[in-house]
Enzyme design. Structure first.
Site, PDB file in Angstrom:
ATOM      1  CG  ASP A  43     -19.539  53.666 -52.961  1.00 32.72           C
ATOM      2  OD1 ASP A  43     -19.799  54.316 -53.992  1.00 32.72           O
ATOM      3  OD2 ASP A  43     -18.382  53.473 -52.545  1.00 32.72           O
ATOM      4  CG  ASP A  87     -18.160  55.692 -57.573  1.00 33.37           C
ATOM      5  OD1 ASP A  87     -18.456  55.916 -56.388  1.00 33.37           O
ATOM      6  OD2 ASP A  87     -17.047  55.249 -57.922  1.00 33.37           O
ATOM      7  CG  HIS A 119     -13.595  55.267 -60.664  1.00 36.47           C
ATOM      8  ND1 HIS A 119     -12.629  54.683 -59.869  1.00 36.47           N
ATOM      9  CD2 HIS A 119     -14.631  55.548 -59.840  1.00 36.47           C
ATOM     10  CE1 HIS A 119     -13.071  54.611 -58.614  1.00 36.47           C
ATOM     11  NE2 HIS A 119     -14.279  55.128 -58.574  1.00 36.47           N
ATOM     12  CD  GLU A 127     -15.060  55.473 -51.609  1.00 36.31           C
ATOM     13  OE1 GLU A 127     -15.153  54.249 -51.542  1.00 36.31           O
ATOM     14  OE2 GLU A 127     -14.833  56.058 -52.679  1.00 36.31           O
ATOM     15  CD  GLU A 128     -14.195  57.226 -55.782  1.00 36.23           C
ATOM     16  OE1 GLU A 128     -13.321  56.335 -55.802  1.00 36.23           O
ATOM     17  OE2 GLU A 128     -15.373  57.046 -56.160  1.00 36.23           O
ATOM     18  CG  HIS A 151     -18.021  58.014 -51.833  1.00 33.61           C
ATOM     19  ND1 HIS A 151     -17.673  58.735 -52.940  1.00 33.61           N
ATOM     20  CD2 HIS A 151     -18.176  56.739 -52.265  1.00 33.61           C
ATOM     21  CE1 HIS A 151     -17.618  57.935 -53.998  1.00 33.61           C
ATOM     22  NE2 HIS A 151     -17.930  56.717 -53.613  1.00 33.61           N
TER      23      HIS A 151
END
Ligand SMILES: [Zn+2]
Length: 455
Positions: A330, A269, A415, A301-302, A257
């Site tokens: 990922d 990420d 994140h 994707e998130e 992603h």
């Protein structure tokens, strides 16, 4: 050295695989270097720096990332297409809460997905608790009219809790984390399928804040001020799909992603996975095997695997049947990395060989449906992936076997705004990025040399 050594139920696979040290040409794993991968990670960092620090779906930072991938692949001779799809783009306008009294408590509420907004000026109301702390039955909310209800997480959905509160005339619901979770851990929930008009504004709280509120309530009346507002609009984003112009069928797909979370640049990420897939494509373009591979860079994707789900849903049965395997990457450069693997046993065996040569055993991971392999797996395509770890904690025995720091998260910037190029430049991250790049290259080359037969 990296020659597959497969036994038992994998015997058929072993027969189909030509040893990697044969005279068929260059080793893809030698051509795919961590320096090459990090060049693209650096490009994603620059892109984020130029676009408000994020590469999230449907933002300018995502569009610039997609253009970078497109340009780079076109230069290598690939045919690149954007596959657009529509998403609900949300932006948090207000997310504050506090108790209204001396020494007020900051609630740090996290608005739930699908939640209604509080009025533009926020709201103030008395705090109540349901007769059963879980609030799973409508009658638990007797006396909640006009109040903000603080409820424990668990047993029933957030949607049910919010609907029960709405039915009783409450103004908002605050759900504190359950005892099973760390006391200071925040969480973001979703109201799921609950009809939005039958709910009230709903947010999550840590268990520690929940406990403070309950304690204050035992001592007397507590009033809270809440401002929870999110704007939502439909926006377009796109997957980036690349193939050789000499593409044939069947194919192996390799994907990652391309979007980050809104909070940061997303260099581990998933700038790392995207960079690895990009570098694989560039180096493979030199070997001539390129017609049987399709590369994918997924959008959104998130937000719930939206890009890969869209892609799989648009395939005809014949197109789906022509995808012999899907390899997913990922996060392959976590600062305190460990080597996790998931997926089909015959495919993961291809990754294991590379690590076995370094006397390393891959850690089985229960990543489940948490990344873009999931829609392929659900559609019956054999899938596999490597993963260097997210917010989980490295155990002492893992630190002994794999290096890095015990008791720390695999990626303490997961994140967050600190998921940057410099953050992913630790010796542990670089070591596993190197190994995962080799393993990815070896697996892909093995598949191509075995005529894509995985079982
Ligand atoms: Zn990710």
């Amino acid at each position: 050295m990296r020659q597959p050594n497969l036994r038992g139920h994998l015997a058929v696979l072993a027969l189909l695989i030509t040893p990697l040290t044969s005279a068929q040409g260059v080793q893809l794993a030698d051509a795919v270097t961590p320096e090459g991968v990090r060049t693209h990670m650096a490009a994603f960092q620059r892109i984020a720096d130029e676009h408000n620090g994020t590469r999230a779906a449907a933002t300018p930072g995502y569009a610039a990332s997609a253009r970078y991938v497109e340009r780079t692949l076109q230069r290598a001779g690939y045919r690149v297409r954007f596959q657009p799809f529509t998403i609900t783009f949300s932006k948090t306008l207000a997310e504050t809460g506090r108790t209204v009294r001396d020494g007020s408590i900051d609630l740090s509420p996290v608005v739930m997905e699908g939640s209604l907004n509080t009025p533009a000026s926020g709201l103030q109301a008395r705090l109540t608790v349901p007769t059963d702390p879980l609030g799973c039955a409508p009658e638990d909310f007797a006396g909640a009219r006009g109040t903000v209800v603080v409820v424990e997480r668990g047993v029933c959905t957030f949607g049910v809790k919010s609907q029960n509160a709405a039915q009783a005339g409450a103004r908002a619901v605050l759900v504190y984390n359950s005892a099973a979770e760390p006391a200071t851990e925040a969480f973001s929930g979703s109201l799921g399928d609950a009809p939005v008009t039958e709910t009230v504004p709903t947010a999550g709280l840590t268990r520690a804040v929940g406990a403070q509120l309950l304690e204050q309530l035992e001592r007397g009346v507590v009033r809270v001020a809440l401002d929870l507002r999110v704007s939502r609009e439909q926006r377009q984003t796109a997957n980036v799909i690349a193939e050789s112009s000499a593409s044939t069928s069947p194919v192996v797909m390799v994907g990652a992603h391309l979007d980050s979370v809104p909070e940061g640049p997303g260099i581990n990420d998933n700038g790392s996975g995207s960079a690895l897939v990009l570098e694989l494509a560039l180096e493979l373009a030199q070997t001539g095997d390129v017609g049987r591979v399709r590369f994918a860079f997924w959008g959104a994707e998130e937000l719930g695997l939206l890009g890969s789900e869209h892609y799989v849903s648009e395939l005809s049965p014949a197109e789906l049947g022509s995808i012999r395997a899907y390899l997913n990457f990922d996060m392959v450069s976590s600062p305190n990395a460990a080597p996790f693997v998931y997926g089909d046993p015959a495919l993961t065996a291809l990754f294991r060989e590379t690590f076995a040569a370094q006397n390393l055993t891959l850690l089985p991971d229960s990543i489940g449906g948490a990344s873009d392999h999931a829609p392929f797996e659900a559609a019956g395509v054999p899938v596999a992936g490597l993963f260097s770890g997210a917010s989980g904690t490295k155990s002492p025995s893992e630190a002994r076997s794999y290096g890095g720091r015990a008791g720390s998260a695999y990626d303490s910037c997961y994140h967050q705004a600190c998921d940057t190029l410099t953050g992913t430049a630790t010796p542990t991250a670089e070591r596993y990025l190197d190994l995962m790049a080799d393993a990815a290259a070896d697996a892909l080359q093995s598949l191509l040399r075995s005529e894509l037969a995985v079982r």
